[in-house]
Design a protein around this motif. Structure first.
Motif, PDB file in Angstrom:
ATOM      1  N   GLN A 276     -14.643 -14.550  11.091  1.00  0.00           N
ATOM      2  CA  GLN A 276     -13.690 -15.418   9.769  1.00  0.00           C
ATOM      3  C   GLN A 276     -13.439 -14.698   8.822  1.00  0.00           C
TER       4      GLN A 276
ATOM      5  N   ASP B  86     -12.524 -12.073   5.775  1.00  0.00           N
ATOM      6  CA  ASP B  86     -11.449 -10.840   5.561  1.00  0.00           C
ATOM      7  C   ASP B  86     -11.949  -9.807   5.343  1.00  0.00           C
ATOM      8  N   LYS B  87     -11.740  -8.882   6.254  1.00  0.00           N
ATOM      9  CA  LYS B  87     -12.398  -7.481   6.168  1.00  0.00           C
ATOM     10  C   LYS B  87     -11.850  -6.578   5.324  1.00  0.00           C
ATOM     11  N   SER B  88     -10.623  -6.864   4.427  1.00  0.00           N
ATOM     12  CA  SER B  88     -10.169  -6.192   3.423  1.00  0.00           C
ATOM     13  C   SER B  88     -10.685  -6.876   2.090  1.00  0.00           C
ATOM     14  N   ASN B  89     -11.349  -7.861   1.941  1.00  0.00           N
ATOM     15  CA  ASN B  89     -12.037  -8.519   0.843  1.00  0.00           C
ATOM     16  C   ASN B  89     -13.297  -9.052   1.165  1.00  0.00           C
TER      17      ASN B  89
END
Length: 269
Positions: free
Chosen positions: A117, A119-122
């Protein structure tokens, strides 16, 4: 100094540097010429120190692995030239030995977060996502969310050896911390009971066992789906320490006699 002693010292020196008088072009014909680049920091003194240390560790690693006949020199400010004879079978393990830093870090797995779950960019600022190594035990191949801060590193390790599981006969790597490392390891395990402690090599999780009890004595065991050769490499690199900077292979060619270092031994370092 007696002539006999001088001859002995010279023979020992050349043997240690991989330039035994037995090395001939026929032994190297068809061998490999590798050009390896060392990552630069921009600080000239640091970069010079890193190059020397990596050069020394690289030669020691190969010697400990059983490859004695080799030539290696430092070139310029950021390169190492490595030449291996034709009898050296350049399999994956050799490239791993030469090109991987083998920087070991111990970090706590943060199970407050659901990896799926996130957010891999944030990502949260204290978290990093790491992949599991192919050598991880069992089928535990997944992403781990770990705390960024390393609680302990391989810099405290003073010895490492290959051992074998008495039930499965699989190779493991057993290592020993120095006095300070043993105290740190005891503190880390004692304060993180029931948490997972990730053992990370060069950004990949090799093992993440649940801490069941405080570990005293300064010894630990790294388990995984290692081949005998992989376990041997890990033990060698843990004993000697990690590279202080990353390296990359920028050229690989078959050896020709005009670039063979054995034809110009005065240029060796």
């Amino acid at each position: 100094m007696r002539p006999g002693n001088l001859v002995f010292l010279l023979a020992l020196f050349f043997a240690l540097m991989g330039c035994s008088s037995k090395n001939t072009w026929d032994n190297y014909r068809g061998g490999k010429h590798l050009v390896i680049e060392v990552e630069q920091t921009g600080d000239e003194s640091v970069d010079r120190s890193n190059l020397q240390k990596i050069y020394t560790l690289m030669v020691q690693r190969l010697h400990d692995f059983g490859i004695r006949d080799l030539f290696a020199i430092k070139e310029g400010k950021d390169r190492i030239i490595l030449q291996l004879p034709h009898k050296t079978k350049l399999q994956k393990e050799i490239y791993d030995l030469v090109l991987n830093s083998y920087k070991l870090e111990f970090k706590i797995v943060n199970e407050d977060y659901n990896v799926e779950q996130l957010d891999k960019s944030n990502l949260p600022p204290n978290i990093q996502l790491l992949n599991t190594s192919k050598s991880a035990p069992g089928n535990d191949h997944r992403l781990f969310a770990v705390n960024k801060k390393a609680l302990l590193t391989g810099a405290y390790i003073i010895d490492a050896k290959v051992t074998f599981d008495k039930y499965t006969d699989r190779p493991n790597v057993e290592f020993e911390f120095d006095k300070e490392g043993a105290i740190l390891f005891k503190f880390i395990t004692g304060n993180n009971i029931k948490k997972r402690l990730a053992m990370i090599f060069d950004g990949e999780v090799y093992s993440a066992p649940v801490i069941q009890t405080t570990i005293t004595g300064g010894h630990a065991i790294l388990t995984g789906n290692f081949s005998d050769q992989e376990a041997k490499i890990l033990a060698i690199c843990l004993r000697q320490g990690a590279y202080p900077a990353s390296v990359r292979l920028i050229a690989e060619n078959s050896l020709t006699e005009d670039i063979w270092l054995g034809s110009n031994k005065d240029n060796q370092h």
